[in-house]
Design a protein around this motif. Structure first.
Motif, mmCIF file in Angstrom:
data_model
loop_
_atom_site.group_PDB
_atom_site.id
_atom_site.type_symbol
_atom_site.label_atom_id
_atom_site.label_comp_id
_atom_site.label_asym_id
_atom_site.label_seq_id
_atom_site.Cartn_x
_atom_site.Cartn_y
_atom_site.Cartn_z
ATOM 1 N N GLY A 93 17.448 14.644 -28.858
ATOM 2 C CA GLY A 93 17.608 15.886 -29.600
ATOM 3 C C GLY A 93 19.076 16.279 -29.750
ATOM 4 N N ASP A 94 19.294 17.392 -30.430
ATOM 5 C CA ASP A 94 20.638 17.875 -30.740
ATOM 6 C C ASP A 94 21.487 18.150 -29.493
ATOM 7 N N GLU A 95 20.836 18.540 -28.392
ATOM 8 C CA GLU A 95 21.616 18.879 -27.196
ATOM 9 C C GLU A 95 22.375 17.684 -26.627
ATOM 10 N N TRP A 96 21.964 16.473 -26.972
ATOM 11 C CA TRP A 96 22.665 15.262 -26.532
ATOM 12 C C TRP A 96 23.866 14.968 -27.434
ATOM 13 N N SER A 97 23.844 15.498 -28.648
ATOM 14 C CA SER A 97 24.890 15.228 -29.634
ATOM 15 C C SER A 97 26.261 15.668 -29.120
ATOM 16 N N GLY A 98 27.223 14.770 -29.209
ATOM 17 C CA GLY A 98 28.566 15.051 -28.727
ATOM 18 C C GLY A 98 28.715 14.957 -27.217
ATOM 19 N N GLN A 99 27.603 14.722 -26.519
ATOM 20 C CA GLN A 99 27.601 14.631 -25.057
ATOM 21 C C GLN A 99 27.415 13.191 -24.589
ATOM 22 N N VAL A 100 26.350 12.551 -25.120
ATOM 23 C CA VAL A 100 25.958 11.208 -24.680
ATOM 24 C C VAL A 100 25.472 10.419 -25.891
ATOM 25 N N SER A 101 25.803 9.132 -25.918
ATOM 26 C CA SER A 101 25.246 8.262 -26.953
ATOM 27 C C SER A 101 24.335 7.233 -26.310
ATOM 28 N N PHE A 102 23.266 6.917 -27.018
ATOM 29 C CA PHE A 102 22.321 5.881 -26.607
ATOM 30 C C PHE A 102 22.306 4.858 -27.744
ATOM 31 N N SER A 134 31.821 13.060 -23.807
ATOM 32 C CA SER A 134 32.687 14.156 -23.359
ATOM 33 C C SER A 134 32.815 14.081 -21.846
ATOM 34 N N ASP A 135 33.751 14.816 -21.301
ATOM 35 C CA ASP A 135 33.998 14.788 -19.862
ATOM 36 C C ASP A 135 32.876 15.459 -19.083
ATOM 37 N N PHE A 136 32.657 14.965 -17.876
ATOM 38 C CA PHE A 136 31.681 15.525 -16.946
ATOM 39 C C PHE A 136 32.109 16.926 -16.537
ATOM 40 N N ASP A 137 31.142 17.854 -16.491
ATOM 41 C CA ASP A 137 31.380 19.234 -16.074
ATOM 42 C C ASP A 137 30.565 19.492 -14.803
ATOM 43 N N SER A 138 31.244 19.756 -13.704
ATOM 44 C CA SER A 138 30.575 19.924 -12.405
ATOM 45 C C SER A 138 30.120 21.357 -12.118
ATOM 46 N N THR A 139 30.227 22.238 -13.091
ATOM 47 C CA THR A 139 29.977 23.673 -12.896
ATOM 48 C C THR A 139 28.682 24.002 -12.165
ATOM 49 N N HIS A 140 27.578 23.399 -12.546
ATOM 50 C CA HIS A 140 26.267 23.792 -12.019
ATOM 51 C C HIS A 140 25.797 22.965 -10.825
ATOM 52 N N PHE A 141 26.709 22.232 -10.192
ATOM 53 C CA PHE A 141 26.324 21.350 -9.101
ATOM 54 C C PHE A 141 26.819 21.859 -7.752
ATOM 55 N N SER A 142 25.999 21.637 -6.746
ATOM 56 C CA SER A 142 26.410 21.969 -5.377
ATOM 57 C C SER A 142 27.279 20.829 -4.834
ATOM 58 N N GLU A 197 24.716 16.386 -17.842
ATOM 59 C CA GLU A 197 25.964 16.149 -17.108
ATOM 60 C C GLU A 197 25.833 14.977 -16.130
ATOM 61 N N ILE A 198 24.676 14.831 -15.503
ATOM 62 C CA ILE A 198 24.452 13.708 -14.584
ATOM 63 C C ILE A 198 24.519 12.390 -15.357
ATOM 64 N N VAL A 199 23.908 12.353 -16.525
ATOM 65 C CA VAL A 199 23.951 11.135 -17.343
ATOM 66 C C VAL A 199 25.400 10.818 -17.700
ATOM 67 N N LYS A 200 26.163 11.839 -18.077
ATOM 68 C CA LYS A 200 27.583 11.627 -18.381
ATOM 69 C C LYS A 200 28.332 11.120 -17.152
ATOM 70 N N PHE A 201 28.058 11.717 -16.006
ATOM 71 C CA PHE A 201 28.721 11.310 -14.767
ATOM 72 C C PHE A 201 28.488 9.825 -14.493
ATOM 73 N N PHE A 202 27.226 9.401 -14.510
ATOM 74 C CA PHE A 202 26.926 7.998 -14.221
ATOM 75 C C PHE A 202 27.493 7.068 -15.295
ATOM 76 N N ALA A 203 27.539 7.517 -16.541
ATOM 77 C CA ALA A 203 28.131 6.699 -17.606
ATOM 78 C C ALA A 203 29.630 6.513 -17.379
ATOM 79 N N GLN A 204 30.275 7.527 -16.825
ATOM 80 C CA GLN A 204 31.719 7.461 -16.583
ATOM 81 C C GLN A 204 32.062 6.766 -15.269
#
Length: 184
Positions: A73-82, A99-107, A12-19
């Motif tokens: 690995g597969d967990e990046w699939s659909g989340q982030v592209s390199f 995909s959109d950033f999800d802030s669920t697990h962040f303080s 999610e952090i990688v997605k956040f900074f990419a966005q």
């Protein structure tokens, strides 16, 4: 039971900074992650991602992630592209959120630090990020330049001011003395 969401948070952090920033490549990403983790550690005593950083020539590098994004690995699939793209001086590994950033697990603190870094480095390129991590008295500089420990682990404790390090040492010593007295 304490549940860690380090892996989900990293993606999610990688997605956040990419966005939230422009020109996000591997070098810029690594430096943003380093600043996030070391700033959060300085404020709370723990990192956000749980990664270790090493003092490489171009600055701090989370070696595990460096190796992983060569073949994500597969967990990046659909989340982030390199994707390797041509640039003026060769190629760059471009990072994009799928995909959109999800802030669920962040303080709130983690989100605040992430946003501040995104704002500060929004228009920075890799060379700017390298320069920012090489400043005198920052942890990378102390390990790589002052101590001459090339590719060595950068201890999170180096993010603390000298008086904070001394205070932490005093607290640890006080606790040790207290435990010894209790056991006696």
């Amino acid at each position: 039971m304490l549940i860690s969401h380090d892996r989900e948070k990293l993606i999610e952090i990688v997605k956040f900074f990419a966005q939230q920033t422009k020109w996000l490549g591997k070098t810029k990403l690594f430096k943003l992650l380093y600043f996030l983790d070391f700033t959060h550690f300085r404020e709370t005593g723990r990192s956000v991602t749980g990664m270790d950083y090493f003092a490489w020539k171009m600055g701090p590098v989370p070696v595990e992630l460096f190796q992983e994004i060569e073949a994500p690995g597969d967990e990046w699939s659909g989340q982030v592209s390199f994707e390797s793209i041509p640039v003026q001086r060769g190629t760059m590994l471009k990072v994009d959120a799928l995909s959109d950033f999800d802030s669920t697990h962040f303080s709130k603190r983690e989100l605040r630090i992430m946003q501040a870094l995104a704002d500060q480095f929004k228009n920075s390129v890799a060379d700017d990020m390298v320069e920012a991590t090489h400043l005198e008295n920052l942890p990378w500089h102390k390990v790589f330049e002052v101590e001459g420990r090339k590719q060595a682990l950068i201890p999170y404790s180096m993010s603390l001011l000298q008086q904070d390090q001394e205070l932490m040492g005093d607290v640890i010593n006080d606790r040790a003395e207290m435990l010894s007295a209790i056991r006696a």
